[in-house]
Design an enzyme around this catalytic site. Sequence first.
Site, PDB file in Angstrom:
ATOM      1  N   LYS A 232       0.856  -1.195   0.000  1.00  0.00           N
ATOM      2  CA  LYS A 232       0.000   0.000   0.000  1.00  0.00           C
ATOM      3  C   LYS A 232       0.883   1.233   0.000  1.00  0.00           C
ATOM      4  O   LYS A 232       1.689   1.448   0.896  1.00  0.00           O
ATOM      5  CB  LYS A 232      -0.936   0.049   1.206  1.00  0.00           C
ATOM      6  CG  LYS A 232      -2.014   1.106   0.948  1.00  0.00           C
ATOM      7  CD  LYS A 232      -2.617   1.739   2.173  1.00  0.00           C
ATOM      8  CE  LYS A 232      -1.793   2.774   2.870  1.00  0.00           C
ATOM      9  NZ  LYS A 232      -1.655   4.062   2.164  1.00  0.00           N
TER      10      LYS A 232
ATOM     11  N   GLY B  88       7.040   4.985   8.339  1.00  0.00           N
ATOM     12  CA  GLY B  88       6.222   6.189   8.507  1.00  0.00           C
ATOM     13  C   GLY B  88       6.413   6.764   9.895  1.00  0.00           C
ATOM     14  O   GLY B  88       7.482   6.622  10.498  1.00  0.00           O
ATOM     15  N   SER B  89       5.369   7.386  10.413  1.00  0.00           N
ATOM     16  CA  SER B  89       5.481   8.067  11.710  1.00  0.00           C
ATOM     17  C   SER B  89       5.470   7.058  12.854  1.00  0.00           C
ATOM     18  O   SER B  89       4.900   5.973  12.737  1.00  0.00           O
ATOM     19  CB  SER B  89       4.312   9.033  11.891  1.00  0.00           C
ATOM     20  OG  SER B  89       3.095   8.319  11.892  1.00  0.00           O
ATOM     21  N   THR B  90       6.062   7.448  13.961  1.00  0.00           N
ATOM     22  CA  THR B  90       6.051   6.600  15.154  1.00  0.00           C
ATOM     23  C   THR B  90       4.616   6.373  15.617  1.00  0.00           C
ATOM     24  O   THR B  90       4.248   5.265  16.007  1.00  0.00           O
ATOM     25  CB  THR B  90       6.899   7.256  16.265  1.00  0.00           C
ATOM     26  OG1 THR B  90       8.255   7.295  15.798  1.00  0.00           O
ATOM     27  CG2 THR B  90       6.844   6.484  17.570  1.00  0.00           C
TER      28      THR B  90
ATOM     29  N   GLU C  53       9.900  15.750  15.679  1.00  0.00           N
ATOM     30  CA  GLU C  53      10.313  15.599  14.285  1.00  0.00           C
ATOM     31  C   GLU C  53       9.545  16.638  13.460  1.00  0.00           C
ATOM     32  O   GLU C  53       8.323  16.559  13.353  1.00  0.00           O
ATOM     33  CB  GLU C  53       9.970  14.192  13.805  1.00  0.00           C
ATOM     34  CG  GLU C  53      10.422  13.912  12.399  1.00  0.00           C
ATOM     35  CD  GLU C  53      10.199  12.458  11.989  1.00  0.00           C
ATOM     36  OE1 GLU C  53       9.053  11.982  12.050  1.00  0.00           O
ATOM     37  OE2 GLU C  53      11.183  11.808  11.607  1.00  0.00           O
TER      38      GLU C  53
ATOM     39  N   THR D 109       1.804   6.231  13.822  1.00  0.00           N
ATOM     40  CA  THR D 109       1.125   5.216  13.011  1.00  0.00           C
ATOM     41  C   THR D 109       1.807   3.856  13.174  1.00  0.00           C
ATOM     42  O   THR D 109       1.143   2.817  13.102  1.00  0.00           O
ATOM     43  CB  THR D 109       1.063   5.653  11.535  1.00  0.00           C
ATOM     44  OG1 THR D 109       0.443   6.939  11.465  1.00  0.00           O
ATOM     45  CG2 THR D 109       0.255   4.688  10.693  1.00  0.00           C
ATOM     46  N   GLY D 110       3.106   3.864  13.435  1.00  0.00           N
ATOM     47  CA  GLY D 110       3.809   2.600  13.693  1.00  0.00           C
ATOM     48  C   GLY D 110       3.193   1.852  14.866  1.00  0.00           C
ATOM     49  O   GLY D 110       3.005   0.634  14.834  1.00  0.00           O
TER      50      GLY D 110
ATOM     51  N   CYS E 203      13.545  10.714   7.492  1.00  0.00           N
ATOM     52  CA  CYS E 203      13.402  10.183   8.842  1.00  0.00           C
ATOM     53  C   CYS E 203      14.694  10.378   9.635  1.00  0.00           C
ATOM     54  O   CYS E 203      14.662  10.533  10.839  1.00  0.00           O
ATOM     55  CB  CYS E 203      13.015   8.721   8.792  1.00  0.00           C
ATOM     56  SG  CYS E 203      14.048   7.771   7.676  1.00  0.00           S
TER      57      CYS E 203
ATOM     58  N   GLU F  54      10.037   1.129  10.543  1.00  0.00           N
ATOM     59  CA  GLU F  54      11.086   2.143  10.369  1.00  0.00           C
ATOM     60  C   GLU F  54      10.399   3.481  10.560  1.00  0.00           C
ATOM     61  O   GLU F  54       9.577   3.882   9.743  1.00  0.00           O
ATOM     62  CB  GLU F  54      11.715   1.980   8.976  1.00  0.00           C
ATOM     63  CG  GLU F  54      13.087   2.586   8.883  1.00  0.00           C
ATOM     64  CD  GLU F  54      13.027   3.986   8.346  1.00  0.00           C
ATOM     65  OE1 GLU F  54      13.028   4.910   9.193  1.00  0.00           O
ATOM     66  OE2 GLU F  54      12.970   4.161   7.130  1.00  0.00           O
TER      67      GLU F  54
HETATM   68  P1  NAI Z   1       1.964   8.141   8.465  1.00  0.00           P
HETATM   69  O1  NAI Z   1       2.884   7.328   9.281  1.00  0.00           O
HETATM   70  O2  NAI Z   1       0.609   8.368   9.001  1.00  0.00           O
HETATM   71  O3  NAI Z   1       1.822   7.470   7.004  1.00  0.00           O
HETATM   72  C1  NAI Z   1       2.742   6.556   6.472  1.00  0.00           C
HETATM   73  C2  NAI Z   1       1.989   5.440   5.800  1.00  0.00           C
HETATM   74  O4  NAI Z   1       1.130   4.822   6.745  1.00  0.00           O
HETATM   75  C3  NAI Z   1       1.085   5.895   4.654  1.00  0.00           C
HETATM   76  O5  NAI Z   1       1.072   4.907   3.657  1.00  0.00           O
HETATM   77  C4  NAI Z   1      -0.269   5.969   5.323  1.00  0.00           C
HETATM   78  O6  NAI Z   1      -1.346   5.825   4.412  1.00  0.00           O
HETATM   79  C5  NAI Z   1      -0.197   4.792   6.271  1.00  0.00           C
HETATM   80  N1  NAI Z   1      -1.125   4.879   7.399  1.00  0.00           N
HETATM   81  C6  NAI Z   1      -1.574   5.984   8.039  1.00  0.00           C
HETATM   82  N2  NAI Z   1      -2.443   5.655   9.016  1.00  0.00           N
HETATM   83  C7  NAI Z   1      -2.554   4.303   9.008  1.00  0.00           C
HETATM   84  C8  NAI Z   1      -3.308   3.360   9.760  1.00  0.00           C
HETATM   85  N3  NAI Z   1      -4.145   3.746  10.721  1.00  0.00           N
HETATM   86  N4  NAI Z   1      -3.162   2.046   9.482  1.00  0.00           N
HETATM   87  C9  NAI Z   1      -2.327   1.644   8.514  1.00  0.00           C
HETATM   88  N5  NAI Z   1      -1.605   2.488   7.744  1.00  0.00           N
HETATM   89  C10 NAI Z   1      -1.708   3.809   7.984  1.00  0.00           C
HETATM   90  O7  NAI Z   1       2.704   9.504   8.164  1.00  0.00           O
HETATM   91  P2  NAI Z   1       2.089  10.882   7.602  1.00  0.00           P
HETATM   92  O8  NAI Z   1       0.765  11.108   8.225  1.00  0.00           O
HETATM   93  O9  NAI Z   1       2.183  10.860   6.128  1.00  0.00           O
HETATM   94  O10 NAI Z   1       3.143  11.915   8.155  1.00  0.00           O
HETATM   95  C11 NAI Z   1       3.123  12.298   9.532  1.00  0.00           C
HETATM   96  C12 NAI Z   1       4.528  12.437  10.052  1.00  0.00           C
HETATM   97  O11 NAI Z   1       5.171  11.185  10.041  1.00  0.00           O
HETATM   98  C13 NAI Z   1       5.443  13.330   9.217  1.00  0.00           C
HETATM   99  O12 NAI Z   1       5.263  14.676   9.502  1.00  0.00           O
HETATM  100  C14 NAI Z   1       6.779  12.824   9.628  1.00  0.00           C
HETATM  101  O13 NAI Z   1       7.156  13.423  10.840  1.00  0.00           O
HETATM  102  C15 NAI Z   1       6.554  11.346   9.838  1.00  0.00           C
HETATM  103  N6  NAI Z   1       6.961  10.532   8.678  1.00  0.00           N
HETATM  104  C16 NAI Z   1       8.077   9.763   8.789  1.00  0.00           C
HETATM  105  C17 NAI Z   1       8.526   9.036   7.711  1.00  0.00           C
HETATM  106  C18 NAI Z   1       9.751   8.191   7.780  1.00  0.00           C
HETATM  107  O14 NAI Z   1      10.432   8.050   6.780  1.00  0.00           O
HETATM  108  N7  NAI Z   1      10.049   7.563   8.906  1.00  0.00           N
HETATM  109  C19 NAI Z   1       7.863   9.092   6.406  1.00  0.00           C
HETATM  110  C20 NAI Z   1       6.644   9.882   6.413  1.00  0.00           C
HETATM  111  C21 NAI Z   1       6.246  10.580   7.514  1.00  0.00           C
HETATM  112 MG    MG Z   2      -0.671  10.013   9.200  1.00  0.00          MG
END
Ligand code: NAI
Ligand code: MG
Length: 534
Positions: A225, A278-280, A432, A282-283, A335, A301
């Site tokens: 996804k 992604g974000s901690t 972050e 959502t992790g 990240c 990650e």
């Molecule tokens: P996110 O962690 O919410 O999204 C990343 C992925 O997770 C996307 O594919 C999203 O659709 C999916 N996702 C979101 N909610 C979910 C859920 N409940 N169940 C399953 N999958 C889900 O990150 P977002 O909202 O795009 O960005 C928020 C913050 O996260 C950013 O401002 C940044 O600080 C951090 N981030 C860190 C990243 C990294 O490389 N470690 C990459 C992107 C964002």
């Molecule tokens: Mg998000």
Amino acid sequence: MAARRLSSLLARSLSASRLLSSGRNHGVGSSISRYSTAAAVEELISPPVQISYTQHLINGHFVDAASGRTFPTYDPRTGDVLAHVAEGNAEDIDRAVAAARKAFDEGPWPKMTPYERSRILLRFADLVEKHNDELAALETWNCGKPYEQSAKSELPMLARLFRYYAGWADKIHGMTVPADGNHHVQTLHEPIGVAGQIIPWNFPLIMFAWKVGPALACGNTIVLKTAEQTPLTALYAAKLFHEAGLPPGVLNVVSGYGPTAGAALASHMNVDKLAFTGSTETGKVVLELAARSNLKPVTLELGGKSPFIVCEDADVDKAVELAHFALFFNQGQCCCAGSRTYVHERVYDEFVEKAKARALKRSVGDPFKKGIEQGPQIDVEQFQKVLRYIRAGIDSDATLECGGDRLGSKGFFVQPTVFSNVQDDMLIAKDEIFGPVQSILKFKDLGEVVRRANTTRYGLAAGVFTKSIDVANTLSRALRVGTVWINCFDVFDAAIPFGGYKMSGIGREKGIYSLNNYLQVKAVVTPLKNPAWL
Ligand code: NAI
Ligand code: MG
């Protein structure tokens, strides 16, 4: 609806500029004209690529969403809609998982010889090279990163990563185990099954490679996804994979939002392994979904607040350049961004002056324009988030050296921003930010900087800048992080493992360590009827 939300968020962003013009920080207005931007942002270059794939790719075919719904994806240079993409929900995830399950249980993928699998990965890498410029243009168009970075660095890295994993495909083998007693014991390293993979928007194709490469090399099948902000390039890449000979159902790509499509994947009973970047925040959610459903193993990650430590013996000009790159690369959306720049007091003032001068020279504008170092932030939410943190920095006792506002009047461009006199307990030093905002902190001695650098919930990476091998050795051991870059930063070779301590994640990607994420170990025990030794 979406447009209304966008414009109201944009209207709110103006408050940051109002705050700045109210004069609490000096010298900002005069610095703005030094960013080389306005023209570049006004006259946009037309990307040299068509958007051909917007449906899900399930079982080797492009298909509409089960609901028939689509969602918009945007050009971050303007905020305009680029395309409407199939919006996945639980039903689409079900279909994709069923296809991946069948392709795993009935083959041919896991039953192919490892060499055959390896050759498909290699053919895909060749196709990536052939389509380098289109893929790079699509990545930049959807994501906003400089085209030169996409075309000359990230796309070649994509091909390199798949060649690296192609190399592993036929080198995965178990052991014979010297157990007590009359038993012959061997371990088989088998694929886990259906891998669910959820990736972010900051490096859409590189994250595709980090996830898909090891999973396929080990013989798994996949439901991927993509992030809702950047669905386009993974669809293009997955199409190329099928051209390379990947059997249907082995790699399925579903577009959609996190709480719907993402959550359905994380909690699916027929998914055997989950990998997430992604974000901690959502992790934690996906880890819980995985636990509550079928206890699928999860690799994560996540976020970071990585220290970049400039020691007293540093060559200041070089340290400034590297610290600038460590933070501002990819619009600050990394990240592992070096987002806490710790500078020894002996070189601090000189460093701050030069860091400010370097940020003022940064070229920001249309990422398709040659020589541009920084494009727009990914979307209005991230843009707003960055401006909110800038405001928090201004409201604290930190000194705004330069930047501090949006750039231009359309799209999601943010001025390269530098704060000095930052203290550890300020929001800009703790959270972050994920944007072009450098926070410079002062330190006196090594013990102190190690303690302060480690006082964070994160532990992804660190940079150390010194001429002393002893200092480098001490710091690299004392820092509680998954990667320490000494006198370099963001070196992302395919063979180097990457991942976090503490709340920056679980597990490692890339390199030999990433294979364990996609393998089960089976012990096979056979009695030895005759004495083992005559
Ligand atoms: P996110 O962690 O919410 O999204 C990343 C992925 O997770 C996307 O594919 C999203 O659709 C999916 N996702 C979101 N909610 C979910 C859920 N409940 N169940 C399953 N999958 C889900 O990150 P977002 O909202 O795009 O960005 C928020 C913050 O996260 C950013 O401002 C940044 O600080 C951090 N981030 C860190 C990243 C990294 O490389 N470690 C990459 C992107 C964002
Ligand atoms: Mg998000």
